[in-house]
Design a protein around this motif. Structure first.
Motif, PDB file in Angstrom:
ATOM      1  N   UNK A 161       1.161  -1.259  -0.030  1.00 52.69           N
ATOM      2  CA  UNK A 161       0.085   0.188  -0.263  1.00 52.69           C
ATOM      3  C   UNK A 161       0.992   1.132  -0.195  1.00 52.69           C
ATOM      4  N   UNK A 162       1.972   1.225   0.622  1.00 51.22           N
ATOM      5  CA  UNK A 162       3.030   2.521   0.872  1.00 51.22           C
ATOM      6  C   UNK A 162       4.046   2.307  -0.379  1.00 51.22           C
ATOM      7  N   UNK A 163       3.762   1.570  -0.908  1.00 53.63           N
ATOM      8  CA  UNK A 163       4.932   0.902  -2.260  1.00 53.63           C
ATOM      9  C   UNK A 163       5.960   0.927  -1.834  1.00 53.63           C
ATOM     10  N   UNK A 164       6.365   0.002  -1.323  1.00 54.38           N
ATOM     11  CA  UNK A 164       7.520  -0.429  -0.439  1.00 54.38           C
ATOM     12  C   UNK A 164       7.470  -1.741  -1.374  1.00 54.38           C
ATOM     13  N   UNK A 165       9.137  -2.254  -0.559  1.00 56.26           N
ATOM     14  CA  UNK A 165       9.299  -4.356  -0.348  1.00 56.26           C
ATOM     15  C   UNK A 165       9.261  -3.964   0.797  1.00 56.26           C
ATOM     16  N   UNK A 166       8.734  -5.320   0.986  1.00 61.60           N
ATOM     17  CA  UNK A 166       9.106  -6.338   2.496  1.00 61.60           C
ATOM     18  C   UNK A 166      10.118  -5.919   2.534  1.00 61.60           C
ATOM     19  N   UNK A 167      10.989  -6.413   1.781  1.00 59.98           N
ATOM     20  CA  UNK A 167      12.346  -6.463   2.596  1.00 59.98           C
ATOM     21  C   UNK A 167      12.835  -5.319   3.827  1.00 59.98           C
ATOM     22  N   UNK A 168      12.530  -3.611   2.958  1.00 65.71           N
ATOM     23  CA  UNK A 168      12.211  -2.291   3.303  1.00 65.71           C
ATOM     24  C   UNK A 168      11.618  -2.558   4.968  1.00 65.71           C
ATOM     25  N   UNK A 169      10.664  -3.260   5.126  1.00 66.41           N
ATOM     26  CA  UNK A 169      10.222  -3.040   6.073  1.00 66.41           C
ATOM     27  C   UNK A 169      10.949  -3.590   7.050  1.00 66.41           C
ATOM     28  N   UNK A 170      11.299  -5.230   6.669  1.00 67.88           N
ATOM     29  CA  UNK A 170      11.943  -5.941   7.381  1.00 67.88           C
ATOM     30  C   UNK A 170      13.859  -5.419   7.803  1.00 67.88           C
ATOM     31  N   UNK A 171      14.323  -5.058   6.893  1.00 67.46           N
ATOM     32  CA  UNK A 171      15.240  -4.265   7.351  1.00 67.46           C
ATOM     33  C   UNK A 171      15.650  -2.983   8.274  1.00 67.46           C
ATOM     34  N   UNK A 172      14.825  -1.436   8.059  1.00 70.94           N
ATOM     35  CA  UNK A 172      14.202  -1.194   8.935  1.00 70.94           C
ATOM     36  C   UNK A 172      13.730  -1.274  10.263  1.00 70.94           C
ATOM     37  N   UNK A 173      13.179  -2.408  10.740  1.00 71.40           N
ATOM     38  CA  UNK A 173      13.451  -3.593  11.920  1.00 71.40           C
ATOM     39  C   UNK A 173      14.762  -3.749  12.736  1.00 71.40           C
ATOM     40  N   UNK A 174      15.619  -4.650  11.898  1.00 68.78           N
ATOM     41  CA  UNK A 174      16.370  -4.747  12.182  1.00 68.78           C
ATOM     42  C   UNK A 174      17.680  -3.791  12.203  1.00 68.78           C
ATOM     43  N   UNK A 175      17.342  -2.422  11.406  1.00 73.66           N
ATOM     44  CA  UNK A 175      18.235  -1.144  12.007  1.00 73.66           C
ATOM     45  C   UNK A 175      18.014  -0.470  13.330  1.00 73.66           C
ATOM     46  N   UNK A 176      16.347  -0.869  13.757  1.00 74.22           N
ATOM     47  CA  UNK A 176      15.843   0.360  14.475  1.00 74.22           C
ATOM     48  C   UNK A 176      14.915  -0.405  15.036  1.00 74.22           C
ATOM     49  N   UNK A 177      15.359  -1.328  16.169  1.00 75.50           N
ATOM     50  CA  UNK A 177      15.124  -1.438  17.445  1.00 75.50           C
ATOM     51  C   UNK A 177      14.101  -0.366  17.682  1.00 75.50           C
ATOM     52  N   UNK A 178      13.921   0.463  17.584  1.00 76.77           N
ATOM     53  CA  UNK A 178      12.044   1.075  18.239  1.00 76.77           C
ATOM     54  C   UNK A 178      11.244   0.800  17.418  1.00 76.77           C
ATOM     55  N   UNK A 179      11.771   1.429  16.269  1.00 81.59           N
ATOM     56  CA  UNK A 179      10.687   0.977  14.563  1.00 81.59           C
ATOM     57  C   UNK A 179       9.865  -0.634  14.911  1.00 81.59           C
ATOM     58  N   UNK A 180      10.723  -1.140  15.085  1.00 83.98           N
ATOM     59  CA  UNK A 180      10.397  -3.184  15.325  1.00 83.98           C
ATOM     60  C   UNK A 180       9.503  -2.954  16.573  1.00 83.98           C
ATOM     61  N   UNK A 181       9.853  -2.126  17.714  1.00 79.61           N
ATOM     62  CA  UNK A 181       8.872  -1.998  18.619  1.00 79.61           C
ATOM     63  C   UNK A 181       7.512  -1.790  18.286  1.00 79.61           C
ATOM     64  N   UNK A 182       7.759  -1.023  17.715  1.00 81.08           N
ATOM     65  CA  UNK A 182       6.533  -0.032  17.409  1.00 81.08           C
ATOM     66  C   UNK A 182       5.740  -0.422  15.890  1.00 81.08           C
ATOM     67  N   UNK A 183       6.249  -1.410  14.929  1.00 82.47           N
ATOM     68  CA  UNK A 183       5.350  -2.487  15.046  1.00 82.47           C
ATOM     69  C   UNK A 183       4.810  -3.771  15.922  1.00 82.47           C
ATOM     70  N   UNK A 184       5.655  -4.079  16.575  1.00 81.27           N
ATOM     71  CA  UNK A 184       4.708  -5.185  17.847  1.00 81.27           C
ATOM     72  C   UNK A 184       4.069  -4.117  18.481  1.00 81.27           C
ATOM     73  N   UNK A 185       4.189  -3.081  18.842  1.00 82.63           N
ATOM     74  CA  UNK A 185       2.823  -2.370  19.509  1.00 82.63           C
ATOM     75  C   UNK A 185       1.417  -2.459  18.301  1.00 82.63           C
ATOM     76  N   UNK A 186       1.766  -1.901  16.946  1.00 83.30           N
ATOM     77  CA  UNK A 186       0.846  -1.627  16.054  1.00 83.30           C
ATOM     78  C   UNK A 186       0.014  -3.702  15.973  1.00 83.30           C
ATOM     79  N   UNK A 187       0.917  -4.080  16.209  1.00 80.30           N
ATOM     80  CA  UNK A 187       0.386  -5.652  15.556  1.00 80.30           C
ATOM     81  C   UNK A 187      -0.835  -5.353  16.722  1.00 80.30           C
ATOM     82  N   UNK A 188       0.350  -5.513  17.835  1.00 80.30           N
ATOM     83  CA  UNK A 188      -0.932  -5.680  20.112  1.00 80.30           C
ATOM     84  C   UNK A 188      -1.968  -4.753  19.592  1.00 80.30           C
ATOM     85  N   UNK A 189      -2.204  -3.481  19.057  1.00 80.59           N
ATOM     86  CA  UNK A 189      -3.231  -2.869  19.242  1.00 80.59           C
ATOM     87  C   UNK A 189      -4.615  -3.313  18.359  1.00 80.59           C
TER      88      UNK A 189
END
Length: 133
Positions: free
Chosen positions: A58-86
């Protein structure tokens, strides 16, 4: 799928896109960079029930980009998990409300929330029946 179901689905998709648009406008007004803006969009979409791959498309990204962001940015990785829990929390609230008047929803909650306890009781009952025979 009936026409009514298709219309409901389209309405829901429109609502999700409205949320993303509002979050995007908010992020722009806060002066977020392009990457930070994309991250906010992804988080909004995940919080609305989309999987990471769907959010990426939807955002126009490759899924690998999101995976990379999560690896490189622990805050983003936590926010992804928080969004899933929400999103999960919203679903659970919906089922809890439905359980007030729908026995199937109540049964579902029992089976999922108390699975271990029910399994133990079932095992005890089954073993006691086996001893009777």
């Amino acid at each position: 799928m009936s026409k009514i179901d298709k219309l409901k689905k389209l309405k829901k998709q429109g609502e999700i896109l409205e949320v993303v648009q509002a979050k995007t406008e908010q992020a722009i007004s806060q002066g977020l960079s392009g990457v930070e803006l994309r991250k906010e969009q992804v988080l909004s979409l995940i919080a609305e029930g989309n999987r990471e791959g769907q959010a990426a498309i939807i955002v126009g990204l490759n899924i690998d980009t999101i995976s990379r962001w999560k690896r490189e940015d622990s805050k983003f990785a936590i926010e992804v998990e928080q969004a899933k829990l929400a999103w999960r929390s919203r679903l659970v609230r919906t089922v809890i409300i439905a359980a007030e008047t729908d026995w199937k929803a109540a049964k579902f909650l029992l089976e999922t929330q108390f699975r271990d306890e029910l399994d133990r009781k079932s095992t005890r009952l089954n073993s006691s029946h086996a001893n009777i025979s």
